[in-house]
Enzyme design. Structure first.
Site, PDB file in Angstrom:
ATOM      1  N   SER A  80      -8.681  14.561  10.653  1.00 14.99           N
ATOM      2  CA  SER A  80      -7.335  14.027  10.851  1.00 14.99           C
ATOM      3  C   SER A  80      -6.316  14.564   9.844  1.00 14.99           C
ATOM      4  O   SER A  80      -6.146  15.772   9.715  1.00 14.99           O
ATOM      5  CB  SER A  80      -7.441  12.511  10.801  1.00 14.99           C
ATOM      6  N   ASP A  82      -0.050  14.449  13.152  1.00 15.11           N
ATOM      7  CA  ASP A  82      -1.009  14.653  12.070  1.00 15.11           C
ATOM      8  C   ASP A  82      -2.021  15.711  12.523  1.00 15.11           C
ATOM      9  O   ASP A  82      -1.886  16.303  13.605  1.00 15.11           O
ATOM     10  CB  ASP A  82      -1.682  13.336  11.628  1.00 15.11           C
ATOM     11  N   ASP A 115      -4.969  15.897  13.769  1.00 14.12           N
ATOM     12  CA  ASP A 115      -5.710  15.859  15.029  1.00 14.12           C
ATOM     13  C   ASP A 115      -4.875  15.258  16.156  1.00 14.12           C
ATOM     14  O   ASP A 115      -5.395  14.910  17.215  1.00 14.12           O
ATOM     15  CB  ASP A 115      -7.064  15.149  14.883  1.00 14.12           C
ATOM     16  N   ASN A 147       1.940   3.872  10.098  1.00 18.80           N
ATOM     17  CA  ASN A 147       1.797   5.320   9.905  1.00 18.80           C
ATOM     18  C   ASN A 147       1.919   6.132  11.208  1.00 18.80           C
ATOM     19  O   ASN A 147       1.789   7.350  11.184  1.00 18.80           O
ATOM     20  CB  ASN A 147       0.463   5.626   9.222  1.00 18.80           C
ATOM     21  N   ARG A 203      -5.206  -4.397  -1.038  1.00 13.95           N
ATOM     22  CA  ARG A 203      -6.492  -4.353  -0.321  1.00 13.95           C
ATOM     23  C   ARG A 203      -7.249  -3.087  -0.718  1.00 13.95           C
ATOM     24  O   ARG A 203      -6.626  -2.068  -1.061  1.00 13.95           O
ATOM     25  CB  ARG A 203      -6.290  -4.401   1.202  1.00 13.95           C
ATOM     26  N   PRO A 204      -8.578  -3.159  -0.680  1.00  7.75           N
ATOM     27  CA  PRO A 204      -9.336  -1.943  -0.958  1.00  7.75           C
ATOM     28  C   PRO A 204      -9.212  -0.995   0.230  1.00  7.75           C
ATOM     29  O   PRO A 204      -9.297  -1.434   1.375  1.00  7.75           O
ATOM     30  CB  PRO A 204     -10.781  -2.442  -1.100  1.00  7.75           C
ATOM     31  N   SER A 205      -8.974   0.292  -0.038  1.00 10.93           N
ATOM     32  CA  SER A 205      -8.873   1.269   1.042  1.00 10.93           C
ATOM     33  C   SER A 205     -10.240   1.444   1.707  1.00 10.93           C
ATOM     34  O   SER A 205     -11.274   1.325   1.059  1.00 10.93           O
ATOM     35  CB  SER A 205      -8.400   2.611   0.482  1.00 10.93           C
ATOM     36  N   ARG A 235      -5.168  -0.230  -2.553  1.00  7.68           N
ATOM     37  CA  ARG A 235      -3.795   0.053  -2.138  1.00  7.68           C
ATOM     38  C   ARG A 235      -2.904  -1.147  -2.438  1.00  7.68           C
ATOM     39  O   ARG A 235      -3.290  -2.294  -2.198  1.00  7.68           O
ATOM     40  CB  ARG A 235      -3.724   0.335  -0.642  1.00  7.68           C
TER      41      ARG A 235
HETATM   42  P1  NG1 Z   1      -7.211   2.917   4.474  1.00 10.96           P
HETATM   43  O1  NG1 Z   1      -7.590   4.035   3.570  1.00 10.96           O
HETATM   44  O2  NG1 Z   1      -8.299   1.921   4.786  1.00 10.96           O
HETATM   45  O3  NG1 Z   1      -5.930   2.269   4.010  1.00 10.96           O
HETATM   46  C1  NG1 Z   1      -6.000   4.617   6.191  1.00 10.96           C
HETATM   47  C2  NG1 Z   1      -4.741   4.078   6.823  1.00 10.96           C
HETATM   48  C3  NG1 Z   1      -5.118   3.311   8.076  1.00 10.96           C
HETATM   49  C4  NG1 Z   1      -5.930   4.158   9.044  1.00 10.96           C
HETATM   50  C5  NG1 Z   1      -7.066   4.847   8.309  1.00 10.96           C
HETATM   51  C6  NG1 Z   1      -7.810   5.828   9.151  1.00 10.96           C
HETATM   52  C7  NG1 Z   1      -2.732   3.171   5.746  1.00 10.96           C
HETATM   53  C8  NG1 Z   1      -2.182   2.218   4.754  1.00 10.96           C
HETATM   54  N1  NG1 Z   1      -4.057   3.166   5.903  1.00 10.96           N
HETATM   55  O4  NG1 Z   1      -6.879   3.550   5.924  1.00 10.96           O
HETATM   56  O5  NG1 Z   1      -3.964   2.816   8.673  1.00 10.96           O
HETATM   57  O6  NG1 Z   1      -5.107   5.055   9.721  1.00 10.96           O
HETATM   58  O7  NG1 Z   1      -6.633   5.503   7.109  1.00 10.96           O
HETATM   59  O8  NG1 Z   1      -7.244   7.097   9.199  1.00 10.96           O
HETATM   60  O9  NG1 Z   1      -1.969   3.916   6.379  1.00 10.96           O
HETATM   61 ZN    ZN Z   2      -5.417  11.522  13.010  1.00  5.24          ZN
END
Ligand code: NG1
Ligand code: ZN
Length: 547
Positions: free
Chosen positions: A66, A279, A281, A375, A501-503, A510
């Site tokens: 992606s 983006d 993909d 996003n 929140r944890p990513s 984040r």
């Molecule tokens: P994480 O890293 O869990 O915040 C990010 C995007 C999600 C989603 C995923 C998958 C933000 C804040 N977070 O997730 O919305 O698109 O990547 O690609 O944009």
């Molecule tokens: Zn993508």
């Protein structure tokens, strides 16, 4: 059956797992540096074959990372209706990916037993890949995995992620959703687009047909180019970052534009003209323009959801159709968008956890569910009943002209949308059609509501799992004291909101903040970052103020 397992053993030794490497099926499948993925690809080929036997349907496997850098790659599995892999199977994916070489057969047999899979059932798998230099050999590893279990595969080669989702759905609905070819995809979407455009407003001039597209130097650029002849000059696209010289996702693409809040490099647009970025993909899209003062305006997933749901709601009213429409967002949705949708548009708004699979599921609960992440990843789902009602109205000879027009517009809207997953190409065609039908400029669209200033930051902590959240990730329940700290910081500013929140895709926490002015937003984001650093085990230097 024994023969299959011997094949698996033999073949898997050609795709060995580096010892001690641990991988996790994240928010959107596995993602890592491409060098660490060969064994995972082979094993996802195995898993896709099992999933196909289990569901007695075609399964998809997409090789892509992606919006991540070119050096990375990743894999996403696609379920029979074109949806993301069922969540209970994600743990099998993790189990197979992490089995040491000598334990792979045991891990495989465990899945077969737990799911009571009939191994004599046929397996069919569709495979696709993005333009990364590693994608060819990695998609070959997927094909090897499918073959090792005696499965059939079809290699679509270079396709966007949403195109592969579309193919899977077409195949499993015996063509009811469309023809399972890239050509069939262009035909269905573009025909619907042309029909919609035939209804353009009288004030819509020919220079409004012009759109600049940033292809992120990826697969989306290739596919937009391929599609162009189907558009019959009803949409005039100038393609930038088409992959001929720049690097994938580097200083361009939807993620860059959204996070940096600035235009991609390599694009030329005059003040007031529309631009959009895909983006890597092509499952995300954001729009933008620069005003006459040179100020950049971003129209993100929230603005897109607002435009689409407004359009649909107006059509439902014109058609006198009683269908329940809702917009699904995450905590990252700008507070202004939520306020506008609830109070001005009067539509139901639902908030889910981050990750498209959560939004998709929530959207399925309504007749019409519009879902978008801020996003730019999103689409619209129509229930079967809703599609039937629309069709009946369109075909009923007794329907009056105004209602008939609305019903036909709704029908073509359904057809231009890829309901399986967010799709930059499909979303772009829908947005372009709506702007033309409403005779609306991008400035007018932007003016529907004004975004609150917002800021996203990342904090490194030693273990991000110490943060536990509730209420669709809007409140932290652990570590102790963190939520109280955030609450008291938020109270200092007007129209403020913040959460952490944890990513699910990076090893960070984040932080999101929004407030009345950019300065207070940045101050709040910084103060909350400090609270995370202090209360959740921050590592490295303390976060520094932004100004
Ligand atoms: P994480 O890293 O869990 O915040 C990010 C995007 C999600 C989603 C995923 C998958 C933000 C804040 N977070 O997730 O919305 O698109 O990547 O690609 O944009
Ligand atoms: Zn993508």
């Amino acid at each position: 059956m024994m023969a299959h397992f011997q094949d698996v053993s033999k073949q898997s030794s050609l795709h060995p797992k580096p010892a001690e490497l641990v991988s996790q099926y994240g928010t959107a499948g596995f993602r890592a540096n491409a060098k660490l993925l060969d064994h995972i690809m082979f094993r996802m080929g195995l898993l896709a074959a099992l999933r196909s036997k289990k569901t007695k349907a075609t399964i998809g496997v997409m090789v892509t990372a992606s919006h991540n850098p070119e050096e990375d790659n990743g894999v996403k599995l696609i379920d029979p209706m074109g949806e993301m892999l069922l969540q209970t199977w994600e743990s099998y994916a993790t189990q197979l990916a992490n089995a040491e070489q000598e334990d792979l057969l045991t891990a495989l047999k465990d899945v077969i037993e737990k799911e009571a899979i009939n191994m004599s059932q046929e397996a069919n798998v569709f495979v696709g890949k993005d333009t990364r230099s590693s994608s060819s050999s990695l998609s070959q590893a997927v094909l090897d995995g499918v073959a090792a279990l005696g499965g059939h595969s079809k290699d679509y080669g270079l396709v966007t992620t949403p195109q592969l989702h579309y193919m899977v759905r077409c195949q499993n609905t015996q063509g009811k959703y469309g023809e399972a070819t890239v050509e069939g995809y262009y035909k269905k979407l573009c025909q619907a687009f042309i029909q919609l455009i035939n209804n353009k407003a009288s004030n819509c001039t020919d220079d409004q047909k012009h759109l600049s597209v940033d292809g992120a130097n990826g697969i989306g650029a290739l596919k937009v180019h391929e599609m162009e002849s189907h558009l019959k000059k009803e949409l005039l696209i100038s393609l930038f970052n088409d992959g001929s010289k720049g690097k994938l996702n580097h200083q361009c693409g939807a993620d860059f534009v959204k996070v940096q809040q600035k235009p991609p490099t390599g694009i030329e647009i005059n003040p007031g003209e529309r631009g959009c970025s895909f983006d890597g993909d092509a499952d995300r899209i954001v729009y933008y323009y620069t005003d006459s003062d040179g100020r950049f305006h971003l129209l993100d997933g929230d603005k897109i959801a607002t435009l689409i749901s407004t359009f649909l709601k107006e059509l439902l009213t014109q058609a006198s159709l009683d269908l329940k429409i809702a917009v699904v967002q995450t905590a990252y949705a700008n507070g202004s968008s939520t306020h506008y949708l609830e109070n001005t548009m009067k539509v139901t708004v639902v908030c889910t956890k981050t990750g498209v699979k959560h939004l998709h599921h929530a959207a399925q609960e309504f007749d019409i569910g519009v879902y978008f992440e801020a996003n730019g990843h999103g689409t619209v789902l129509f229930s079967e009943a809703a599609e039937e009602k629309i069709q009946q109205l369109a075909e009923n000879p007794g329907t009056d002209d105004e209602k008939k027009r609305a019903a036909l517009l709704l029908q073509n809207t359904v057809n231009v949308i890829n309901q399986t997953v967010g799709d930059a190409i499909s979303d772009m065609l829908l947005i372009e059609a709506i702007l033309a039908i409403k005779g609306m400029t991008i400035q007018q669209w932007d003016a529907m509501y004004t975004d609150l200033p917002n800021r996203q930051l990342k904090v490194k902590v030693s273990d991000r799992r110490v943060i536990d959240t509730t209420d669709a990730e809007r409140r932290a329940v652990s570590p102790a004291g963190l939520q109280e700290a955030i609450d008291s910081l938020v109270k200092k500013y007007k129209q403020a909101r913040s959460f952490v929140r944890p990513s699910g895709t990076e090893d960070v926490v984040r932080v999101y903040a929004e407030a009345e002015a950019q300065e207070s937003t940045d101050a709040l984001a910084h103060e909350v970052s400090l609270a995370v650093y202090r209360l959740a085990g921050g590592v490295g230097d303390e976060p520094k103020p932004l100004h």
